[in-house]
Design an enzyme around this catalytic site. Structure first.
Site, PDB file in Angstrom:
ATOM      1  N   HIS A 159      26.964   2.709  -2.914  1.00  0.00           N
ATOM      2  CA  HIS A 159      26.502   1.521  -2.188  1.00  0.00           C
ATOM      3  C   HIS A 159      27.217   1.446  -0.848  1.00  0.00           C
ATOM      4  O   HIS A 159      28.424   1.681  -0.775  1.00  0.00           O
ATOM      5  CB  HIS A 159      26.838   0.246  -2.973  1.00  0.00           C
ATOM      6  CG  HIS A 159      25.965   0.049  -4.180  1.00  0.00           C
ATOM      7  ND1 HIS A 159      26.372  -0.683  -5.271  1.00  0.00           N
ATOM      8  CD2 HIS A 159      24.721   0.478  -4.457  1.00  0.00           C
ATOM      9  CE1 HIS A 159      25.394  -0.694  -6.174  1.00  0.00           C
ATOM     10  NE2 HIS A 159      24.388   0.008  -5.700  1.00  0.00           N
ATOM     11  N   ILE A 205      14.137  -5.272  -1.348  1.00  0.00           N
ATOM     12  CA  ILE A 205      14.495  -4.188  -2.254  1.00  0.00           C
ATOM     13  C   ILE A 205      15.030  -2.980  -1.471  1.00  0.00           C
ATOM     14  O   ILE A 205      15.888  -2.245  -1.945  1.00  0.00           O
ATOM     15  CB  ILE A 205      13.239  -3.742  -3.076  1.00  0.00           C
ATOM     16  CG1 ILE A 205      12.592  -4.948  -3.780  1.00  0.00           C
ATOM     17  CG2 ILE A 205      13.594  -2.642  -4.053  1.00  0.00           C
ATOM     18  CD1 ILE A 205      13.496  -5.717  -4.700  1.00  0.00           C
ATOM     19  N   THR A 206      14.537  -2.769  -0.268  1.00  0.00           N
ATOM     20  CA  THR A 206      14.842  -1.599   0.555  1.00  0.00           C
ATOM     21  C   THR A 206      16.328  -1.255   0.615  1.00  0.00           C
ATOM     22  O   THR A 206      17.159  -2.116   0.888  1.00  0.00           O
ATOM     23  CB  THR A 206      14.342  -1.843   1.999  1.00  0.00           C
ATOM     24  OG1 THR A 206      12.991  -2.292   1.924  1.00  0.00           O
ATOM     25  CG2 THR A 206      14.448  -0.582   2.842  1.00  0.00           C
ATOM     26  N   GLU A 207      16.650   0.013   0.392  1.00  0.00           N
ATOM     27  CA  GLU A 207      18.018   0.509   0.526  1.00  0.00           C
ATOM     28  C   GLU A 207      18.117   1.265   1.842  1.00  0.00           C
ATOM     29  O   GLU A 207      17.209   2.019   2.197  1.00  0.00           O
ATOM     30  CB  GLU A 207      18.356   1.460  -0.634  1.00  0.00           C
ATOM     31  CG  GLU A 207      19.727   2.096  -0.452  1.00  0.00           C
ATOM     32  CD  GLU A 207      20.186   2.933  -1.642  1.00  0.00           C
ATOM     33  OE1 GLU A 207      19.381   3.152  -2.567  1.00  0.00           O
ATOM     34  OE2 GLU A 207      21.349   3.366  -1.626  1.00  0.00           O
ATOM     35  N   THR A 234       0.816  -1.216   0.000  1.00  0.00           N
ATOM     36  CA  THR A 234       0.000   0.000   0.000  1.00  0.00           C
ATOM     37  C   THR A 234       0.850   1.267   0.000  1.00  0.00           C
ATOM     38  O   THR A 234       0.334   2.372  -0.066  1.00  0.00           O
ATOM     39  CB  THR A 234      -0.955   0.023   1.216  1.00  0.00           C
ATOM     40  OG1 THR A 234      -0.163  -0.112   2.402  1.00  0.00           O
ATOM     41  CG2 THR A 234      -1.958  -1.109   1.151  1.00  0.00           C
ATOM     42  N   GLY A 235       2.185   1.122   0.060  1.00  0.00           N
ATOM     43  CA  GLY A 235       3.069   2.280  -0.061  1.00  0.00           C
ATOM     44  C   GLY A 235       3.206   2.677  -1.524  1.00  0.00           C
ATOM     45  O   GLY A 235       2.877   1.902  -2.417  1.00  0.00           O
ATOM     46  N   TYR A 274      21.243  -3.723 -15.701  1.00  0.00           N
ATOM     47  CA  TYR A 274      20.415  -3.440 -16.886  1.00  0.00           C
ATOM     48  C   TYR A 274      21.315  -3.279 -18.107  1.00  0.00           C
ATOM     49  O   TYR A 274      20.981  -3.701 -19.206  1.00  0.00           O
ATOM     50  CB  TYR A 274      19.567  -2.170 -16.704  1.00  0.00           C
ATOM     51  CG  TYR A 274      18.808  -2.066 -15.397  1.00  0.00           C
ATOM     52  CD1 TYR A 274      18.505  -3.202 -14.650  1.00  0.00           C
ATOM     53  CD2 TYR A 274      18.385  -0.833 -14.918  1.00  0.00           C
ATOM     54  CE1 TYR A 274      17.816  -3.104 -13.448  1.00  0.00           C
ATOM     55  CE2 TYR A 274      17.698  -0.718 -13.716  1.00  0.00           C
ATOM     56  CZ  TYR A 274      17.416  -1.854 -12.989  1.00  0.00           C
ATOM     57  OH  TYR A 274      16.744  -1.739 -11.800  1.00  0.00           O
ATOM     58  N   GLU A 292      31.810  -5.458  -7.631  1.00  0.00           N
ATOM     59  CA  GLU A 292      32.352  -4.122  -7.436  1.00  0.00           C
ATOM     60  C   GLU A 292      33.289  -4.137  -6.231  1.00  0.00           C
ATOM     61  O   GLU A 292      33.397  -5.163  -5.536  1.00  0.00           O
ATOM     62  CB  GLU A 292      31.219  -3.098  -7.246  1.00  0.00           C
ATOM     63  CG  GLU A 292      30.341  -3.346  -6.036  1.00  0.00           C
ATOM     64  CD  GLU A 292      29.075  -2.479  -6.028  1.00  0.00           C
ATOM     65  OE1 GLU A 292      28.543  -2.140  -7.109  1.00  0.00           O
ATOM     66  OE2 GLU A 292      28.603  -2.166  -4.924  1.00  0.00           O
ATOM     67  N   LYS A 325      -3.987  -2.672   7.710  1.00  0.00           N
ATOM     68  CA  LYS A 325      -4.781  -2.483   6.491  1.00  0.00           C
ATOM     69  C   LYS A 325      -5.354  -3.816   6.008  1.00  0.00           C
ATOM     70  O   LYS A 325      -5.834  -3.921   4.874  1.00  0.00           O
ATOM     71  CB  LYS A 325      -3.948  -1.811   5.403  1.00  0.00           C
ATOM     72  CG  LYS A 325      -3.630  -0.352   5.779  1.00  0.00           C
ATOM     73  CD  LYS A 325      -3.179   0.475   4.615  1.00  0.00           C
ATOM     74  CE  LYS A 325      -2.975   1.929   5.072  1.00  0.00           C
ATOM     75  NZ  LYS A 325      -2.317   2.753   4.068  1.00  0.00           N
TER      76      LYS A 325
END
Lengths: 291, 398
Positions: A248, A97-99, A17-18, A160, A210, A43
């Protein structure tokens, strides 16, 4: 022809819902992913966008909708708690996914993971995609194409870049796994390499690393011993100054460890084709891979 | 986020880790009042406070030697302090530009019997805190690790259980401590671990941690860094941030949620995504150029952020060319192109500009740029873009 996710994946989105979670849940559905449920505390009972049932807890979502994967789109202060809730509910695949999750919180998540059979991918990652079957995360779906190359990466847009080079030149992907740019993550390069190595539908691997840590060196050692499939790699950060975090949280050269030079040397020693520039990732792969 | 030695020692004291008596001052007027707090006749250590190591062996730009000095009288301490304050100190960690010293820390000198090394870090491999202790303090720990690894004791802490007594003993035995200092040392260690854990530190380093001739344990130096991601729950730590230690352009960038790091080269880059931004720097270097910065505008950059990014890039007088490299995924290329055009209206760009767009709506984005009348060169691939900007900058210099 894939690892971790496919058309049978029944996805839960924590934080549906965000704004961010909802936007990408929508894109995943458009891509054909089976988004079976959402979780947002307090919710529960709502139907998100008239399509997806929302629950208060992960356990309820699992009990009612037969969930087998979850995506975490919860803000950093609460994200580790959401991952722990998913582990407690035994969701086999958790994609964070959160950073910006505090490292201390991640050490606690790692302890919980050790005592479970769940797999965590991320955090701070673009997610996982099996082209034309299942998209979990934030990557643009249309750049992908079904095929037989597995892609592993710590970075978003650089992934990508690699995927686009593959697709433009007619080489599809089995699955693309973004393992994330944080110093402590759930699935390492080595874990992802193992998955692709054991997948009969993956013929070759592109691994993007990296600066920072030693995960690429560990993967190189594993590949040298166990992997017969062709592997190409690229390491970002040759020009990064020591002691600075390059965007990062995990991309930092500390003292003599974590440098691009050391990683490239380890990869080459393992017989991996290392691309000199990010423009040549597919060229490097094609020097050792004839599809 | 890093803090100064004197701030770290205040935290140490809070956690029961013994430190020498010390006073930090920011102006010459405050020297006397600070020195009055020390007994007459004792040796005083005068320490420059900057966020970089190697201070003792450093040199000031005016030739004055040493950022850490021993003064045998208060007059001498005052003299050293006035030579250091507002002077610029160059150490092997500051780079040639050095750092301006804006705080002086006076401490009581200690009589050293033995110097130890102690650090607590987050170990990436095991995903747990690791305590690293060595009998060889006051020297470069990487050299000790390379030449005499047997002198280093490592203890991994299970974060769910916390630091256990047997682990403290293992460090004590590793350091070959005498019975009399064992208890004091392990108490100090416990305090340092508590600080590390409770304040979300990324690193606590004490080099050296000493035992004095009369058997006291004291943290003689203190280096503490914090996890930026956890600062939201530590307002007391955020207050310790010293903006004087940060690059002005980097502070400005952080206001717009841009990830910017200033470098020494002359080709600026503006990229979306950290990995791609690093790779863009690398490929500039590959084609014979030198990157002027790392700049990640993030996945969802808007026109305001792109404008701010251009302003920050151009405020660096070394910049002689700009490479924009965008892989439009969710953020569509036409939106990025509009941002660039909008930014160019607000910021006068007088150096060569090469733009490489790829991804969603790339054709519309390129068309917008072509029709904007902006003086720019477009490129098809990352390699093409890097080669073009390097050549344009070289042509201009010739």
């Amino acid at each position: 022809m894939s690892v971790l996710v496919d058309k049978d994946t029944r996805l839960l989105v924590q934080g549906i819902t965000g704004k961010f979670g909802g936007f990408h849940a929508g894109l995943s559905m458009e891509y054909g992913t089976n988004v079976a449920a959402g979780v947002t505390p307090r919710k529960g009972g709502q139907i998100w966008e008239d399509k997806v049932p929302v629950f208060n807890t992960v356990k309820e979502a699992v009990a009612n909708e037969g969930i087998n994967a979850t995506a975490i789109f919860v803000p950093p202060p609460f994200a580790a708690d959401s991952i722990l809730e998913a582990i407690d509910a035994k969701v086999p695949l958790i994609v964070a996914i959160t950073e910006g999750i505090p490292v201390r919180d991640m050490t606690e998540v790692k302890t919980a993971l050790k005592n479970s059979s769940c797999r965590l991918v991320g955090p701070n990652c673009p997610g996982i995609i099996t082209p034309e079957e299942c998209r979990i995360g934030i990557m643009p779906g249309y750049i992908h194409m079904p095929g037989r190359v597995g892609v592993i990466s710590r970075s978003g847009t650089l992934t990508y870049e690699a995927v686009w080079q593959l697709t433009v030149r007619g080489h599809g992907q089995s699955t693309c796994i973004g393992i994330g740019g944080d110093p402590i993550n759930g699935t390492s390069h080595t874990d992802a390499v193992k998955l692709f190595n054991e997948d009969p539908d993956t013929d070759a691997i592109i691994m993007i690393g990296e600066i920072g840590g030693s995960a690429e060196e560990e993967a190189a050692a594993y590949i040298m011993k166990n992997v017969k499939k062709p592997v190409a790699a690229f390491i970002a950060g040759t020009t990064a100054p020591p002691g600075r975090r390059m965007g990062h949280a995990g991309a930092i050269v500390s003292g003599s460890s974590g440098s691009a030079k050391g990683k490239i040397a380890a990869l080459k020693e393992a017989g991996i084709a290392v691309a000199e520039t990010p423009s040549e990732m597919v060229d490097a792969l094609l020097t050792i891979y004839n599809p | 986020m890093n803090i100064h030695e004197y701030q770290a020692k205040e935290l140490f004291a809070e956690y029961g880790v013994p430190v020498s008596k010390g006073v930090a001052v920011q102006s010459e007027d405050a020297f006397n009042e600070a020195l009055n707090q020390f007994p007459e006749g004792g040796t005083i250590v005068v320490k420059s406070q900057i966020h970089a190591g190697g201070r003792g062996k450093g040199t000031f730009v005016d030739g004055f030697q040493g950022g850490v000095k021993l003064a045998s009288t208060k007059d001498e301490a005052r003299d050293f302090a006035s030579k250091m304050l507002n002077n610029t100190l160059v150490t092997h960690q500051t780079g040639p530009a050095g750092r301006k010293v804006q705080t002086i820390y006076f401490t009581e000198a200690e009589s050293i019997d033995h110097e130890y090394y102690l650090a607590i870090l987050m170990d990436r491999e095991t995903s747990q805190p690791v305590i690293i202790a060595s009998t060889e303090g006051g020297v470069d720990i990487e050299e000790v690790a390379a030449n005499t690894p047997e002198k280093i004791t490592k203890v991994y802490v299970d974060s769910a259980l916390g630091l256990q007594p047997y682990q403290l003993r293992a460090i004590g035995f590793g350091l070959r401590l005498s019975r009399s200092t064992f208890k004091e040392m392990t108490q100090a260690l416990q305090g340092l671990y508590n600080l590390f854990w409770e304040k979300d530190a990324s690193m606590v380093e004490v080099n050296p941690l000493i035992v004095t001739e009369d058997g006291k344990v004291i943290a003689l130096d203190a280096k503490v860094g914090f996890d930026d991601n956890a600062l939201f729950r530590h307002s007391d730590i955020v207050e310790l941030r010293d903006l004087n230690e940060e690059d002005e352009k980097e502070i400005e960038a952080s206001k717009f949620s841009l990830n910017y790091i200033a470098l020494d080269g002359n080709i600026a880059c503006l990229v979306n995504g950290a990995g791609l931004a690093m790779s863009t720097m690398d490929i500039i270097k590959h084609f014979g150029g030198e990157p002027a910065n790392f700049l990640d505008v993030g996945g969802g950059a808007n026109a305001d952020q792109v404008t701010a990014a251009f302003k920050i890039i151009l405020s660096d007088s070394n910049v002689q060319g700009i490479l924009v490299n965008i892989f439009g995924g969710i953020m569509k290329c036409d939106i990025i192109a509009e941002g660039i055009i909008e930014a160019a209206k607000n910021v006068k760009i007088t150096v060569p500009l090469v733009i490489r767009l790829e991804g969603t709506n790339v054709e519309i984005g390129k068309k917008l740029l072509d029709e904007s009348g902006l003086d720019l060169v477009s490129a098809d691939s990352l390699a093409d873009a890097a080669e073009k900007i390097v050549n344009l900058v070289k042509e201009k210099q010739a």
